[in-house]
Enzyme design. Structure first.
Site, short mmCIF file in Angstrom:
data_model
loop_
_atom_site.label_atom_id
_atom_site.label_comp_id
_atom_site.label_asym_id
_atom_site.label_seq_id
_atom_site.Cartn_x
_atom_site.Cartn_y
_atom_site.Cartn_z
N ILE A 1 -160.18 49.65 50.07
CA ILE A 1 -159.43 50.04 48.87
C ILE A 1 -158.17 50.81 49.27
CG2 ILE A 1 -159.53 51.44 46.76
CD1 ILE A 1 -162.55 50.69 46.61
N THR B 1 -161.81 57.25 61.48
CA THR B 1 -161.31 56.62 62.69
C THR B 1 -159.99 55.94 62.37
OG1 THR B 1 -162.66 54.72 62.11
CG2 THR B 1 -163.53 56.12 63.83
N ALA C 1 -162.29 58.03 44.14
CA ALA C 1 -163.45 57.83 45.02
C ALA C 1 -164.74 58.27 44.31
CB ALA C 1 -163.23 58.60 46.31
N ARG C 2 -165.12 59.49 44.56
CA ARG C 2 -166.27 60.08 43.87
C ARG C 2 -165.88 61.53 43.54
NH1 ARG C 2 -167.91 55.74 42.80
NH2 ARG C 2 -169.93 54.83 43.35
N GLU D 1 -170.08 64.31 36.36
CA GLU D 1 -169.49 63.22 35.57
C GLU D 1 -170.46 62.80 34.49
OE1 GLU D 1 -167.06 60.21 37.68
OE2 GLU D 1 -168.64 58.86 36.94
N HIS E 1 -164.19 56.96 34.77
CA HIS E 1 -164.70 56.12 35.87
C HIS E 1 -164.45 54.63 35.55
CE1 HIS E 1 -167.75 56.18 39.39
NE2 HIS E 1 -166.99 55.11 39.48
#
Ligand code: DGY
Length: 312
Positions: A150, A171, A229-230, A259, A278
């Site tokens: 994403i 990474t 993301a979260r 949430e 969301h």
């Protein structure tokens, strides 16, 4: 399929239900008590917590199929340990979720939701060139935290806005660098450089609370934070404080922690935050594809065949 008893959470979308003929759907409340050797699969449609304790209630479980890519609500290690495969829906939602990141980025920088409220209100009686000035988007530096599938799609969209791109990842992703021109920097450098910081990391123990008081303090006071993301990657109380004090310019959130937020949470009172419930992958086309893939994973799991996508 010898056993087709599946426990699913919540009412399922029509696109899922229509594909599930031949499957007997049982109520999620079975996860709360008792032992259920008749159940062969769990279908997670929302984000219910699935841990080892729940799995132990289902000794014959073969598969957990998740409608969505993020599986932070599932204890995948506990599932694997019990010989249960976990399927998810990666790939197909990258474009829609990256579009949502850009939607929020633009709405936040250009104060679109605030402007919409004003344009509908009785207060809007005369145009004023001095009101509601936002922040430029084109040519501004985009910082991407998490250069996965994403994150890379977000970088591709930034090219059309002539935005220099910096990124940070667990990474280094040199292939994505070559494809997008993004430059790898360390976490602190990204926060201090970016005009738009976009969070696109999975939620893991390492990323929980990643954007807390220290990280927010390193951001420019003119910068916007975007989270697709979260919710728990961002410390909600620290963000509320940073937005209220002007330590950062604004935030665009597709996800929050918790949430939803309690309806009286101070974050919801702030004018410089744009929040979506969301909606990252919520397009008709993507949700259809997610339904197809998650049901296919479920059916394959019930037949003891390899899933389309497995985690863990
Ligand atoms: C995902 O796919 O992880 C979305 O956030 C919906 O769960």
């Amino acid at each position: 399929m010898s056993n087709s008893k599946v426990v699913a959470d919540g009412p399922l979308a029509a696109a899922v239900s229509q594909r599930l003929s031949g499957v007997e759907l049982l109520d999620w409340s079975l996860t709360e008590a008792g032992t259920h050797p008749e159940v062969a699969a769990l279908y997670t449609y929302g984000h219910p917590r699935v841990d080892g304790q729940i799995l132990d209630r289902f000794p014959a479980l073969q598969v957990i199929s998740n409608y969505g890519v993020g599986v932070d609500h599932i204890d995948v290690a506990a599932a694997v340990q019990r010989g249960i495969v976990v399927g998810n829906t990666p790939g197909i939602l990258n474009g829609a979720t990256a579009d949502m990141a850009f939607t929020l980025l633009m709405a936040t920088g250009r104060r679109l939701v605030e402007g919409d409220r004003y344009a509908r209100s009785p207060e809007f009686t005369v145009y004023d060139p001095g009101y509601m000035l936002g922040r430029e988007i084109y040519g501004q530096t985009l910082g991407i935290l998490g250069m996965g599938r994403i994150g890379e799609q977000i970088a591709r969209r930034a090219a059309g806005f002539d935005m220099p791109i910096v990124y940070h990842n667990r990474t280094r992703n040199e292939e994505a660098e070559q494809r997008t021109g993004a430059r790898y920097v360390d976490f602190e450098q990204l926060l201090g450089t970016a005009d738009y910081v976009v969070v696109a990391t999975p939620l893991t123990p390492q990323t929980t609370g990643l954007i807390g008081p220290r990280a927010l303090g390193l951001m420019k006071s003119t910068a916007c934070l975007i989270n697709i993301a979260r919710g728990a990657v961002v410390d909600t109380e620290a963000l509320t404080e940073a937005l209220a004090s002007g330590a950062i310019y604004a935030a665009g959130l597709d996800v929050t922690d918790p949430e939803p937020l309690p309806r009286n949470h101070p974050l919801l009172q702030l004018p410089n935050v744009t929040i979506a419930p969301h909606l990252g992958s919520a397009t008709e086309q993507t949700r259809e594809a997610m339904a197809a893939m998650s049901v296919e994973n479920l059916l394959r799991g019930l037949r003891s065949e390899p899933l389309l996508h497995t985690v863990g």
